[in-house]
Design an enzyme around this catalytic site. Structure first.
Site, short mmCIF file in Angstrom:
data_model
loop_
_atom_site.label_atom_id
_atom_site.label_comp_id
_atom_site.label_asym_id
_atom_site.label_seq_id
_atom_site.Cartn_x
_atom_site.Cartn_y
_atom_site.Cartn_z
N LYS A 1 0.83 -1.21 0.00
CA LYS A 1 0.00 0.00 0.00
C LYS A 1 0.86 1.26 0.00
O LYS A 1 0.50 2.28 -0.59
CB LYS A 1 -0.95 0.01 1.20
CG LYS A 1 -2.31 -0.56 0.89
CD LYS A 1 -2.35 -2.04 0.79
CE LYS A 1 -2.61 -2.73 -0.46
NZ LYS A 1 -2.47 -4.17 -0.40
N GLU B 1 -3.64 -14.30 -17.15
CA GLU B 1 -4.58 -14.91 -16.21
C GLU B 1 -5.18 -16.18 -16.83
O GLU B 1 -5.64 -16.16 -17.96
CB GLU B 1 -5.68 -13.89 -15.85
CG GLU B 1 -6.92 -14.45 -15.18
CD GLU B 1 -6.65 -15.19 -13.87
OE1 GLU B 1 -5.92 -14.65 -13.02
OE2 GLU B 1 -7.15 -16.31 -13.71
N ALA C 1 -5.74 -10.14 6.01
CA ALA C 1 -5.22 -9.76 7.32
C ALA C 1 -6.35 -9.53 8.32
O ALA C 1 -6.26 -9.95 9.48
CB ALA C 1 -4.37 -8.50 7.18
N HIS D 1 -23.71 15.25 2.27
CA HIS D 1 -23.55 15.82 0.93
C HIS D 1 -22.56 16.99 0.99
O HIS D 1 -22.65 17.81 1.89
CB HIS D 1 -24.88 16.34 0.40
CG HIS D 1 -24.75 17.03 -0.93
ND1 HIS D 1 -24.61 16.32 -2.11
CD2 HIS D 1 -24.68 18.34 -1.26
CE1 HIS D 1 -24.50 17.18 -3.11
NE2 HIS D 1 -24.52 18.42 -2.62
P1 FAD Z 1 1.33 -14.12 8.36
O1 FAD Z 1 1.13 -12.67 8.27
O2 FAD Z 1 1.87 -14.82 7.16
O3 FAD Z 1 2.30 -14.37 9.60
C1 FAD Z 1 2.78 -15.63 9.92
C2 FAD Z 1 4.05 -15.50 10.73
O4 FAD Z 1 4.40 -16.79 11.21
C3 FAD Z 1 5.25 -14.99 9.93
O5 FAD Z 1 5.80 -13.87 10.57
C4 FAD Z 1 6.24 -16.18 9.93
O6 FAD Z 1 7.59 -15.76 10.06
C5 FAD Z 1 5.80 -16.93 11.17
N1 FAD Z 1 6.10 -18.37 11.14
C6 FAD Z 1 5.78 -19.27 10.17
N2 FAD Z 1 6.16 -20.51 10.53
C7 FAD Z 1 6.72 -20.38 11.77
C8 FAD Z 1 7.31 -21.30 12.68
N3 FAD Z 1 7.35 -22.63 12.44
N4 FAD Z 1 7.81 -20.82 13.84
C9 FAD Z 1 7.77 -19.50 14.13
N5 FAD Z 1 7.22 -18.59 13.31
C10 FAD Z 1 6.71 -19.03 12.15
N6 FAD Z 1 -4.41 -8.84 3.18
C11 FAD Z 1 -5.30 -7.86 3.41
O7 FAD Z 1 -6.25 -8.06 4.17
N7 FAD Z 1 -5.17 -6.63 2.82
C12 FAD Z 1 -4.15 -6.36 1.98
O8 FAD Z 1 -4.06 -5.24 1.46
C13 FAD Z 1 -3.20 -7.38 1.70
N8 FAD Z 1 -2.17 -7.14 0.87
C14 FAD Z 1 -1.25 -8.12 0.65
C15 FAD Z 1 -0.22 -7.86 -0.23
C16 FAD Z 1 0.73 -8.84 -0.49
C17 FAD Z 1 1.87 -8.54 -1.44
C18 FAD Z 1 0.64 -10.10 0.17
C19 FAD Z 1 1.69 -11.16 -0.06
C20 FAD Z 1 -0.39 -10.37 1.04
C21 FAD Z 1 -1.36 -9.39 1.28
N9 FAD Z 1 -2.44 -9.62 2.13
C22 FAD Z 1 -3.37 -8.63 2.35
C23 FAD Z 1 -2.63 -10.91 2.81
C24 FAD Z 1 -2.14 -10.82 4.27
O9 FAD Z 1 -0.79 -10.43 4.28
C25 FAD Z 1 -2.32 -12.16 4.96
O10 FAD Z 1 -3.66 -12.58 4.83
C26 FAD Z 1 -1.99 -12.03 6.45
O11 FAD Z 1 -0.66 -11.61 6.63
C27 FAD Z 1 -2.20 -13.38 7.15
O12 FAD Z 1 -1.90 -13.23 8.50
P2 FAD Z 1 -1.40 -14.47 9.37
O13 FAD Z 1 -1.22 -13.93 10.75
O14 FAD Z 1 -2.29 -15.61 9.18
O15 FAD Z 1 0.02 -14.90 8.76
P1 NAI Z 2 -5.16 -14.90 -5.87
O1 NAI Z 2 -5.69 -16.21 -5.50
O2 NAI Z 2 -5.84 -13.67 -5.43
O3 NAI Z 2 -5.05 -14.80 -7.46
C1 NAI Z 2 -4.32 -15.72 -8.20
C2 NAI Z 2 -4.75 -15.64 -9.65
O4 NAI Z 2 -3.87 -16.41 -10.43
C3 NAI Z 2 -6.16 -16.18 -9.88
O5 NAI Z 2 -6.88 -15.24 -10.63
C4 NAI Z 2 -5.92 -17.49 -10.65
O6 NAI Z 2 -6.96 -17.78 -11.54
C5 NAI Z 2 -4.62 -17.17 -11.37
N1 NAI Z 2 -3.81 -18.34 -11.73
C6 NAI Z 2 -3.58 -19.45 -11.00
N2 NAI Z 2 -2.72 -20.26 -11.66
C7 NAI Z 2 -2.39 -19.64 -12.82
C8 NAI Z 2 -1.53 -19.96 -13.92
N3 NAI Z 2 -0.84 -21.09 -13.94
N4 NAI Z 2 -1.44 -19.08 -14.94
C9 NAI Z 2 -2.14 -17.91 -14.92
N5 NAI Z 2 -2.96 -17.57 -13.91
C10 NAI Z 2 -3.08 -18.41 -12.87
O7 NAI Z 2 -3.64 -14.91 -5.38
P2 NAI Z 2 -2.57 -13.77 -5.25
O8 NAI Z 2 -2.90 -12.60 -6.10
O9 NAI Z 2 -1.27 -14.46 -5.45
O10 NAI Z 2 -2.72 -13.35 -3.73
C11 NAI Z 2 -2.51 -14.31 -2.68
C12 NAI Z 2 -3.37 -13.99 -1.51
O11 NAI Z 2 -2.97 -12.77 -0.91
C13 NAI Z 2 -4.82 -13.85 -1.90
O12 NAI Z 2 -5.55 -14.82 -1.20
C14 NAI Z 2 -5.23 -12.50 -1.47
O13 NAI Z 2 -6.41 -12.51 -0.73
C15 NAI Z 2 -4.09 -11.99 -0.60
N6 NAI Z 2 -3.87 -10.60 -0.97
C16 NAI Z 2 -4.81 -9.69 -0.62
C17 NAI Z 2 -4.69 -8.40 -1.02
C18 NAI Z 2 -5.75 -7.45 -0.63
O14 NAI Z 2 -6.56 -7.79 0.21
N7 NAI Z 2 -5.75 -6.25 -1.19
C19 NAI Z 2 -3.56 -7.92 -1.80
C20 NAI Z 2 -2.64 -8.97 -2.15
C21 NAI Z 2 -2.81 -10.25 -1.72
#
Ligand code: FAD
Ligand code: NAI
Length: 460
Positions: free
Chosen positions: A52, A204, A320, A444
């Protein structure tokens, strides 16, 4: 209680784990939270927050380059200082991580850095830099999150075939970037690099981007992103990559045809997989499904007494705020209170421009669930505030049951949709009808008037 005996051991300090730890401590429990790497997990360090930060910076850059003349504002040449943009992003991450450190201190949560493994119900081993220690606790909470899925014929090399983690730290804007996966990561990070000057192609596999979202809204977003310069190949799959002299030649199959795209980087964003391996789950009888998700009774209770699992590790959307809500609910249950999560009212937002936010059922899902569906829509171009903001693309779509008028879903493609969707979440949470939303008075001039108008349109 000894130094190694706790009420709760949390493995993983992401939004699920750290929120649960802090809530449990607030409710009077003695809590330790362990993480192998950083406080804040994926979300804070390599997910929600850094993405973000870059989305905000790149949007400002894009706007400054393309869009201030109509406001009567003239600028000189707009330059990009990518290292400074990255420093700003890192500072935000650091500030937020320090916030968790402060929260833990304030609530008396112990924090260990190390790898956690369940030895038995009530017993966890932590492998840290100073050796192994064994912790005992009445409750164990697994919150180990997820990692990016790798495509077998396109393994990550961290340089040319990259995951979201590397796509958040590129040192230079690629001339051409191919993104595999038109999901949340692909569209958000594709937008960042496109705004900063890269030619971005999104590949996609399905026939629509964001396959789980309302089809009409996803199609509208695709059209708007195309206008910004992103290109899309739908119904396409990447096959193989040949890397030579800093260039990737990526073979992509579309139907029975093949094409080759050259680029500097391929971002593979085809989903994430739960981190359930290596936790010792099979030895203690915690069940895991074929996708690696820990099976739970909502919310968070595994089939083994005293072992809980939340967030990306369990079933449901990988978000998250879903992990946080489960963290609070399980802490409350452990403390003998009622902890609930309403899985029917979890918003999802894609932070493109405009943002696409949704809660509840899409039109297709509501129809498939057997509802006679009534839909109301209103365009942002009909809203005065959107015109003042020079941000008129998009619409609000309200999905309701045609017989009862019960609100089933709300979908917002438009400016500040991530904030506006809160009204839909609250309406669903309270079991509102479309008329309830329509009769709610909106300020508004405000973007939220579009929500009211769309709800009003359900009855027309
Ligand atoms: P995580 O955040 O993955 O945390 C797990 C933690 O466990 C990690 O710190 C890891 O080091 C630790 N861990 C793992 N295994 C072990 C072990 N054996 N021992 C000790 N520690 C361990 N979600 C949103 O809602 N809004 C968003 O805008 C959004 N943007 C995203 C953008 C990107 C690029 C990505 C990759 C994800 C995004 N997500 C977003 C998804 C979000 O990050 C995850 O859904 C969220 O972090 C999940 O929380 P969690 O606590 O389950 O796990
Ligand atoms: P995603 O599940 O959101 O999207 C993956 C996409 O890849 C799907 O549209 C699927 O059809 C496509 N796909 C799968 N296999 C493919 C292939 N072989 N070739 C081409 N397309 C293929 O997964 P993404 O974007 O990797 O995000 C992972 C997770 O992180 C999601 O569950 C998402 O909720 C979370 N996330 C959330 C964000 C948010 O809330 N703003 C931002 C970024 C991630």
């Amino acid at each position: 209680m000894s130094d190694s005996t706790f009420d709760l051991v949390v493995i993983g300090a992401g939004p699920g784990g750290y929120v649960a730890a802090s809530k449990a401590a607030q409710l009077g429990m003695k809590v330790v939270c362990i993480d192998k790497s950083y406080l804040g997990g994926t979300c804070l360090n390599v997910g929600c927050i850094p993405s973000k930060a870059l989305l905000e910076s790149s949007a400002l850059f894009y706007r400054a380059k393309k869009g201030l003349k109509q406001h009567g504002i003239g600028l000189g040449e707009v330059g990009l200082d990518l290292p400074a943009m990255m420093v700003r992003k890192a500072k935000i991450v650091q500030t937020m991580t320090k916030g968790i450190e402060g929260l833990f201190k304030g609530r008396g949560v112990t924090h260990f850095t190390g790898m956690g493994q369940v030895l038995a119900p009530g017993s966890v081993a932590v492998q840290g830099a100073d050796g192994e220690r064994v912790l005992s606790a009445k409750h164990i909470l697994l919150a180990t999150g997820s990692t990016p899925v790798e495509l077998p014929n396109l393994p990550f090399d961290g340089k040319h075939i990259i995951s979201s983690t590397e796509a958040l730290t590129l040192e230079k804007v690629p001339e051409r970037l191919v993104v595999i996966g038109g999901g949340a990561i692909g569209l958000e990070l594709g937008s960042v690099w496109s705004r900063l000057g890269a030619q971005v192609l999104v590949v996609e596999a399905m026939e629509q981007i964001l396959p789980g979202m309302d089809r009409e809204m996803a199609q509208q977003l695709e059209r708007l992103l195309k206008r910004q310069g992103l290109k899309f190949l739908l119904g396409a799959k990447a096959q193989t990559a040949a890397i030579a002299e800093g260039q990737v030649r990526l073979t992509i199959a579309t139907g029975d045809q093949e094409r080759v795209e050259a680029c500097e980087q391929v971002l593979v964003a085809v989903g994430r997989k739960p981190c359930s391996a290596g936790l010792g789950l099979e030895d203690v009888g915690v069940a895991v499904n074929e996708r690696g998700q820990v099976l739970v009774d909502a919310p968070g209770r595994t089939h083994v007494d005293g072992i809980w699992a939340i967030g990306d590790l369990g079933p449901g959307p990988m978000l998250a705020h879903k992990a946080e809500a489960e963290g609070v609910a399980v802490a409350e249950q452990m403390a003998g209170r009622t902890g609930q999560v309403n899985y029917a009212a979890i918003p999802a937002v894609v932070y493109t421009h405009p943002e696409l936010a949704s809660v509840g059922a899409s039109e297709e899902a509501a129809t498939a669930a057997g509802h006679a569906v009534a839909v109301g829509k209103y365009q942002f171009r009909g809203n005065a505030r959107a015109h003042c903001m020079d941000d008129i693309d998009g619409l609000v779509k309200v999905v309701a049951d045609a017989h009862t008028d019960q609100l089933l879903g709300m979908h917002i493609l438009g400016p500040q949709a991530s904030h506006l969707i809160a009204e839909g979440v609250l309406a669903l949470e309270f079991g509102a009808s479309a008329e309830d939303v329509a009769r709610t008075v909106h300020a508004h001039p405000a973007l939220s008037e579009v929500v009211g108008e769309a709800a009003r349109a359900v009855a027309s």
